[in-house]
Design an enzyme around this catalytic site. Structure first.
Site, PDB file in Angstrom:
ATOM      1  N   SER A   1      42.527  31.989  30.732  1.00  0.00           N
ATOM      2  CA  SER A   1      42.374  33.513  30.436  1.00  0.00           C
ATOM      3  C   SER A   1      43.505  33.970  29.720  1.00  0.00           C
ATOM      4  O   SER A   1      44.685  33.728  29.957  1.00  0.00           O
ATOM      5  CB  SER A   1      42.353  34.058  31.973  1.00  0.00           C
ATOM      6  OG  SER A   1      41.184  33.916  32.558  1.00  0.00           O
TER       7      SER A   1
ATOM      8  N   ASP B   1      37.720  42.874  28.714  1.00  0.00           N
ATOM      9  CA  ASP B   1      38.911  42.142  29.570  1.00  0.00           C
ATOM     10  C   ASP B   1      40.087  42.034  29.041  1.00  0.00           C
ATOM     11  O   ASP B   1      40.240  40.947  28.834  1.00  0.00           O
ATOM     12  CB  ASP B   1      38.317  41.132  30.127  1.00  0.00           C
ATOM     13  CG  ASP B   1      39.042  40.508  31.568  1.00  0.00           C
ATOM     14  OD1 ASP B   1      40.375  40.967  31.516  1.00  0.00           O
ATOM     15  OD2 ASP B   1      38.485  39.626  32.286  1.00  0.00           O
TER      16      ASP B   1
ATOM     17  N   HIS C   1      42.344  41.274  33.398  1.00  0.00           N
ATOM     18  CA  HIS C   1      42.325  40.676  34.826  1.00  0.00           C
ATOM     19  C   HIS C   1      43.731  39.972  34.941  1.00  0.00           C
ATOM     20  O   HIS C   1      44.275  39.486  36.168  1.00  0.00           O
ATOM     21  CB  HIS C   1      41.197  39.899  35.362  1.00  0.00           C
ATOM     22  CG  HIS C   1      40.932  38.430  34.641  1.00  0.00           C
ATOM     23  ND1 HIS C   1      40.369  38.447  33.698  1.00  0.00           N
ATOM     24  CD2 HIS C   1      41.568  36.992  35.277  1.00  0.00           C
ATOM     25  CE1 HIS C   1      40.511  36.912  33.350  1.00  0.00           C
ATOM     26  NE2 HIS C   1      41.079  36.300  34.255  1.00  0.00           N
TER      27      HIS C   1
HETATM   28  N1  ARG Z   1      35.941  34.188  36.451  1.00  0.00           N
HETATM   29  C1  ARG Z   1      37.256  34.614  35.567  1.00  0.00           C
HETATM   30  C2  ARG Z   1      38.375  33.752  36.272  1.00  0.00           C
HETATM   31  O1  ARG Z   1      38.141  32.886  36.863  1.00  0.00           O
HETATM   32  C3  ARG Z   1      37.546  35.990  35.885  1.00  0.00           C
HETATM   33  C4  ARG Z   1      38.116  36.457  37.217  1.00  0.00           C
HETATM   34  C5  ARG Z   1      38.267  37.961  37.481  1.00  0.00           C
HETATM   35  N2  ARG Z   1      37.432  38.829  37.726  1.00  0.00           N
HETATM   36  C6  ARG Z   1      36.618  39.149  38.865  1.00  0.00           C
HETATM   37  N3  ARG Z   1      35.758  39.905  38.754  1.00  0.00           N
HETATM   38  N4  ARG Z   1      37.010  38.566  39.906  1.00  0.00           N
HETATM   39  O2  ARG Z   1      39.564  33.987  36.420  1.00  0.00           O
HETATM   40  N1  GLU Z   2      38.845  33.640  34.430  1.00  0.00           N
HETATM   41  C1  GLU Z   2      39.625  32.355  34.307  1.00  0.00           C
HETATM   42  C2  GLU Z   2      41.170  32.529  34.299  1.00  0.00           C
HETATM   43  O1  GLU Z   2      41.635  33.422  34.808  1.00  0.00           O
HETATM   44  C3  GLU Z   2      39.288  31.477  33.111  1.00  0.00           C
HETATM   45  C4  GLU Z   2      37.737  31.255  33.302  1.00  0.00           C
HETATM   46  C5  GLU Z   2      37.559  29.648  33.568  1.00  0.00           C
HETATM   47  O2  GLU Z   2      37.945  29.144  34.722  1.00  0.00           O
HETATM   48  O3  GLU Z   2      37.283  29.166  32.536  1.00  0.00           O
HETATM   49  O4  GLU Z   2      41.970  31.500  33.821  1.00  0.00           O
END
Ligand code: ARG
Ligand code: GLU
Length: 722
Positions: free
Chosen positions: A655, A222, A86
């Site tokens: 991330s 991922d 991502h």
């Molecule tokens: N929750 C993760 C973050 O905060 C992954 C986000 C990307 N994935 C998604 N399905 N939107 O960035």
């Molecule tokens: N998915 C998040 C990011 O892109 C990390 C997840 C979180 O917020 O801990 O940084």
């Protein structure tokens, strides 16, 4: 100084070690002083200066900030870089065409020549950091106004940067910590020639997509691979075919041994932002006022987008990224609100504040200096609440959820140049404005945005104070015969909703003629009706009170450091390099439910929905699973691990961060948190807060068995520890 009563220390001793131990995003520079003893007690087999050393290679030299918002790590002597799928998403999107859809199908370079340049992607390493608090706060005195204080600090920082010892290609940055009580200098190096080496198809790299986002148990692979290129002297350089793979100062060995429950792990990376030192009143406001506003608005938008996306494949393609990004924060806020409530965070903060007050009231010096703080913080948070709520309502509605008003806001600021008589600036910005509008019209579905607009302005009329724009919106709707009619009218007549009308406008010969049409546009007039109260009342008042709050928060932070001397405080995340550590551990999200710490490929197959855009599985992966062809990457009981969780304290920006074992070997790749624990941005509770990592063995398995990229594995240093 008055002594702290013995019973308090007793109470602290009685806390189980694991509770005291967890949470925190620590400064690499202070690990030896603040954390080493505890980390070693928890299982660390390395020394603090193996993790961070300013003058010799250490683990920190393998970690970089990736393109500003993520983390990545070097995993070979030839500059191979690992981060999340991502985090690579926009690069994959840009490199894709209709014939070669790397987002859907994945990409594997078979040789160095096939690696794809990714203009815009960057890798920034920290060469060293230094505490420069004394210099940054030189000539800053207690009685100074905030403005004078800041300008003195800015001057000092400019001086520190100018004097910083660094090489020609390195940068020097100074950042505030502990709410402006400490300052650190960072010497950094940024590489800009990054090339895409490999990425799995979305059905692996984004498996579970939005439904599984923030969710445990999770089955997403991922990850993506890049390579850093440098000039002939191994230094940062813009893209050139002459550049060579980076020879890094350090790269991470990769462990094939996996982790088990209770194992020590640490996550090294660039967490973006936390607010761990707010008073209870501020946390209450976030949980009960601000989050509910944001959540309610996004809920309406997401419902509408979902309806349209289901009705048309073309709309689905056009809106899938927008949906994902709106849903990402929405789901996080939901989890945060629930966690704050379930775990009684406001009550816990109040108890902490009661202890703070008790301690200072026993000490006349501290009392004089600090007794005003909590009452004033509470009072100011109370005062800012209606403005903060209105601001959230306004920004969320018009700048983040409705697309057209975000575009109009931009044009309105352009028109303001004209109206101020800045005709030169006005003309100079025209190309940029046209480019933004052109980009905005691509993949834009008027009927979708109009439906979002109609629903959200109705909500706005109901929730915004009449004198702050609520009445204006209501009257606008009444004039047209309702909110749907208002939407139909504005979208049918404005230059902003039709590319032909817009292009005609842009072809008018003079600034005067363009401005005259804009000034009469019904949508621009509507925009002025809602933005004027924001610009004149809500925004300025919020800004003013926010200034007071940042002063009070700075003093409150200093007070906490002084009053709770026996405690360790980590500075709130601010996008700088940090280390967090914890243990591999499952959790109980609800009564009678217990989650295990690891998921497996079997779970991917349990979730498999053929043809589904979130839960499809590639045939090749199914075949490997059926044949149990897992190579040396399986667990001891012969299963293919996919992801695992631990008590590391992470946030957005982490991330792509490496998860390391007790020896500093790579065991996982951080990519998310469990949503029941997203309150960790405000309050870390080891009972419920978990970070989610891809098991590195799954990454190796996908590379080796799925992609046939064994040449990449040959570059890596694979080790066994058990
Ligand atoms: N929750 C993760 C973050 O905060 C992954 C986000 C990307 N994935 C998604 N399905 N939107 O960035
Ligand atoms: N998915 C998040 C990011 O892109 C990390 C997840 C979180 O917020 O801990 O940084």
């Amino acid at each position: 100084m008055k002594k702290t009563p013995v019973c308090l220390y007793l109470w602290l001793w009685l806390l189980p070690a694991s509770v005291q131990a967890q949470g925190g995003m620590w400064l690499p520079l202070h690990l030896e002083k603040q954390n080493e003893k505890e980390m070693r007690a928890m299982g660390l087999k390395r020394k603090a200066d193996d993790l961070y050393a300013p003058n010799r290679p250490s683990i920190k030299d393998a970690i970089c900030q990736f393109s500003g918002g993520c983390t990545a790590e070097v995993i070979s002597a030839e500059g191979l870089l690992l981060t999340n799928h991502h985090c690579a998403f926009s690069a994959l999107q840009r490199l894709s065409s209709l014939e070669r859809n790397y987002v859907e199908e994945g990409f594997w370079a078979r040789s160095r020549e096939e690696e794809l340049p990714c203009p815009g992607e960057t890798a920034t390493f920290v060469v060293r950091m230094e505490d420069v608090t004394a210099l940054a706060l030189q000539h800053v005195t207690e009685g100074m106004s905030e403005r004078d204080r800041q300008s003195q600090i800015d001057k000092n920082i400019a001086q520190i940067r100018a004097n910083a010892r660094r090489e020609r290609w390195q940068e020097a940055v100074v950042r505030p910590f502990y709410h402006g009580n400490q300052y650190f200098l960072f010497i950094t190096e940024t590489y800009t020639d990054l090339r895409l080496v490999g990425a799995p198809p979305s059905s692996i790299g984004k498996f579970g997509a939005d439904t599984d986002n923030w969710v445990w148990p999770r089955h997403t692979g991922d990850f993506a691979l890049f390579r850093i290129y440098a000039d002939k002297d191994n230094r940062p350089a813009p893209y050139s075919p002459e550049n060579r793979p980076l020879r890094p100062k350090y790269f991470l060995p990769i462990s094939l041994s996996g982790v088990e429950e209770g194992d020590f792990t640490m996550v090294y990376g660039f967490p973006g932002r936390t607010d761990e030192y707010l008073p209870a009143s501020a946390v209450h406001q976030i949980a009960e006022v601000l989050n509910p506003t944001r959540i309610a608005i996004r809920e309406q938008t997401l419902k509408i987008l979902d309806r349209y996306m289901r009705s048309s494949p073309a709309i689905k393609i056009a809106y899938v990224a927008r949906y994902a990004s709106l849903a990402n924060a929405w789901k996080k806020w939901l989890g945060e609100r629930q966690g704050l409530r379930t775990y009684g965070v406001v009550g816990k903060k109040q108890a902490y504040e009661a202890e703070f007050t008790r301690r200072i009231s026993n000490n006349p010096t501290l009392n004089v200096r600090y007794r005003h703080l909590l009452p004033r913080l509470n009072e100011t948070y109370r005062e800012i609440e209606p403005y903060a709520e209105a601001r959230e309502n306004y920004l969320e509605t018009f700048l983040r959820n409705i697309q057209i008003t975000a575009a109009i806001a931009n044009v309105a600021s352009w028109l303001a140049e004209y109206e101020k008589g800045q005709i030169g600036t006005f003309s100079a910005r025209k190309t940029e404005i046209m480019e933004r509008m052109r980009a905005g019209f691509t993949g834009y579905y008027l009927e979708v945005d109009r439906a979002v607009f109609a629903a959200l302005v109705e909500r706005y009329a109901q929730t915004m104070r009449p004198e702050w724009g609520g009445a204006f919106v209501r009257q606008s709707a009444e004039q047209q015969g309702g909110f749907d009619a208002l939407a139909l009218h504005l979208f049918a007549t404005s230059v902003f909703t039709d590319s032909m009308r817009w292009n005609n406008l842009m072809s008018l010969p003079t600034p005067d003629s363009i401005a005259r049409v804009l000034q009469r546009d019904p949508f621009l007039l509507f925009w002025r009706g809602v933005s004027t109260p924001y610009n004149e009342i809500i925004g300025p008042k919020w800004q003013e009170l926010q200034g007071t709050l940042s002063l009070l928060q700075r003093q409150y932070m200093a007070a906490q450091l002084e009053v709770f001397k026996e405690r360790r405080f980590f500075p709130d995340a601010n996008g700088t390099l940090r280390l967090t550590y914890g243990q591999v551990r499952g959790y109980s999200p609800r009564d009678a439910v217990r989650y295990e710490f690891r998921t497996h490929l079997d779970g991917v197959m349990e979730k498999y929905i053929p043809g589904d855009y979130e839960f499809d599985v590639p045939q090749r992966l199914i075949d490997l699973w059926k044949a149990k062809d897992f190579g040396p990457y399986a667990t001891r009981d012969g299963r293919m691990p996919v992801a695992f969780i631990a008590t590391n304290h992470t946030t957005g920006g982490n991330s792509g961060s490496p998860a390391l074992d007790a020896y500093g070997n790579l065991v996982g790749l951080n990519f998310d948190r469990v949503w029941e624990g997203t309150m960790s941005d405000l309050y870390y509770d080891p009972a419920i807060c978990r970070n989610i990592m891809v098991d590195v063995r799954y990454i190796l398995f996908i590379l080796d068995k799925y992609a046939g990229a064994s040449h990449l594995l040959k570059e890596m240093k694979l080790v066994k520890t058990k």
